[in-house]
Design a protein around this motif. Structure first.
Motif, mmCIF file in Angstrom:
data_model
loop_
_atom_site.group_PDB
_atom_site.id
_atom_site.type_symbol
_atom_site.label_atom_id
_atom_site.label_comp_id
_atom_site.label_asym_id
_atom_site.label_seq_id
_atom_site.Cartn_x
_atom_site.Cartn_y
_atom_site.Cartn_z
ATOM 1 N N ASP A 1 -4.523 -10.844 20.492
ATOM 2 C CA ASP A 1 -3.833 -11.421 21.640
ATOM 3 C C ASP A 1 -4.294 -12.839 21.946
ATOM 4 N N ALA A 2 -4.132 -13.736 20.992
ATOM 5 C CA ALA A 2 -4.511 -15.130 21.219
ATOM 6 C C ALA A 2 -3.519 -15.792 22.162
ATOM 7 N N ALA B 1 2.274 -13.545 30.019
ATOM 8 C CA ALA B 1 2.746 -14.929 29.999
ATOM 9 C C ALA B 1 1.542 -15.828 30.233
ATOM 10 N N ASP B 2 1.402 -16.840 29.390
ATOM 11 C CA ASP B 2 0.332 -17.814 29.562
ATOM 12 C C ASP B 2 0.773 -18.824 30.610
ATOM 13 N N LEU B 3 -0.118 -19.096 31.570
ATOM 14 C CA LEU B 3 0.198 -20.007 32.671
ATOM 15 C C LEU B 3 -0.834 -21.117 32.787
ATOM 16 N N VAL B 4 -0.419 -22.191 33.417
ATOM 17 C CA VAL B 4 -1.290 -23.251 33.913
ATOM 18 C C VAL B 4 -0.894 -23.429 35.375
ATOM 19 N N LEU B 5 -1.871 -23.399 36.278
ATOM 20 C CA LEU B 5 -1.607 -23.695 37.686
ATOM 21 C C LEU B 5 -2.234 -25.043 37.991
ATOM 22 N N SER B 6 -1.399 -26.004 38.379
ATOM 23 C CA SER B 6 -1.863 -27.367 38.589
ATOM 24 C C SER B 6 -1.189 -27.979 39.807
ATOM 25 N N GLY C 1 -8.130 -16.201 31.706
ATOM 26 C CA GLY C 1 -7.783 -15.546 30.443
ATOM 27 C C GLY C 1 -7.128 -14.206 30.678
ATOM 28 N N GLN C 2 -7.757 -13.135 30.139
ATOM 29 C CA GLN C 2 -7.168 -11.809 30.246
ATOM 30 C C GLN C 2 -8.207 -10.700 30.340
ATOM 31 N N ASP C 3 -9.477 -11.058 30.480
ATOM 32 C CA ASP C 3 -10.526 -10.032 30.489
ATOM 33 C C ASP C 3 -10.623 -9.256 31.805
ATOM 34 N N ALA C 4 -9.965 -9.704 32.865
ATOM 35 C CA ALA C 4 -10.013 -8.991 34.154
ATOM 36 C C ALA C 4 -8.989 -7.862 34.241
#
Length: 188
Positions: free
Chosen positions: A35-36, A144-149, A72-75
Motif C-alpha cells: 500500500d504505497a 485516498a491520499d490527501l494533502v491539507l494545506s 500516513g495510514q498506521d493509525a
C-alpha cells in the motif's frame, strides 16, 4: 498475452477523493503490505468540509466507516466487532448505514483542522452477513491520499489530468458540478 484485468473491482469503489488504487481486500488501504502512497494526492484546506463519494458494487448488509490519519495510514484499525464505533481521534464518520442493492453514496466529511503533507482518508465497508466477524472476508478498504494545506483553494480536490497526460491538482468546482449533474440525469 492475457486479456484478464490486472485487478478486479471488489465490493466498493471510492469515487471522490480519487482513490490510491483499485485493490480493496487487505487493510489498511486495500493492498496490504504493498500500500504505497500514490503520486497524485487530492489537496484540501485544513478543516474543509468535503463530500466523499463511493459506490457499493456488490451489495451486502452492513455499514461504512470513513477515517483519517494525518501521518500516513498506521493509525487505522479495523472495528473490533461489527457495529462497534472506532476511535474518534481517527474515525470521522462511523456506522454509515448500508442501503439495499448497489448504490452510490455521498457523505459530507469535515477534515481535521491540521496541515499535513502525507495524510490519508480511508473508506471501509463492514459486511455484517459474513460470519464469523474478523475472518478476513468481511472488510473491504479504499484510501485516498490527501494533502491539507492553508495555501489550497477551498474548491481544490481531485487530481485532474494535465496536457501531458499526467496529473496535477486543480480546482474541481466546475468539473465536479458537470459530473454530479451527469450522474443525476442518468438516475432520473
Amino acid at each position: 498475452m492475457s486479456c484478464l484485468p490486472a485487478t478486479a473491482l471488489a465490493h466498493i469503489r471510492l469515487i471522490e477523493p480519487a482513490p490510491r488504487h483499485e485493490q480493496q481486500k487487505a487493510g489498511p488501504c486495500g493492498a496490504g503490505t504493498d500500500d504505497a502512497r500514490g503520486e497524485a494526492p487530492s489537496t484540501f484546506r485544513p478543516g474543509q468540509t468535503i463530500t466523499v463519494r463511493w459506490q457499493e458494487t456488490v451489495p451486502h448488509p452492513g455499514y461504512f466507516r470513513i477515517s483519517f490519519d494525518a501521518e500516513g495510514q498506521d493509525a487505522f484499525a479495523d472495528p473490533p466487532a461489527a457495529g462497534e464505533r472506532g476511535d474518534p481521534a481517527v474515525v470521522l464518520v462511523d456506522l454509515i448505514a448500508d442501503k439495499d442493492g448497489t448504490q452510490t453514496y455521498e457523505q459530507a466529511v469535515t477534515l481535521p483542522d491540521v496541515s499535513c503533507e502525507r495524510c490519508t482518508l480511508q473508506l471501509v465497508q463492514v459486511m455484517t452477513d459474513k460470519a464469523p466477524y474478523g475472518d478476513g472476508n468481511d472488510l473491504y478498504y479504499q484510501c485516498a491520499d490527501l494533502v491539507l494545506s492553508e495555501d489550497a483553494p477551498e474548491t481544490s480536490g481531485a487530481p485532474a489530468e494535465d496536457d501531458a497526460g499526467g496529473c496535477r491538482t486543480a480546482s474541481a468546482g466546475p468539473l465536479v458540478l458537470v459530473l454530479v449533474l451527469g450522474r443525476r440525469r442518468r438516475r432520473a
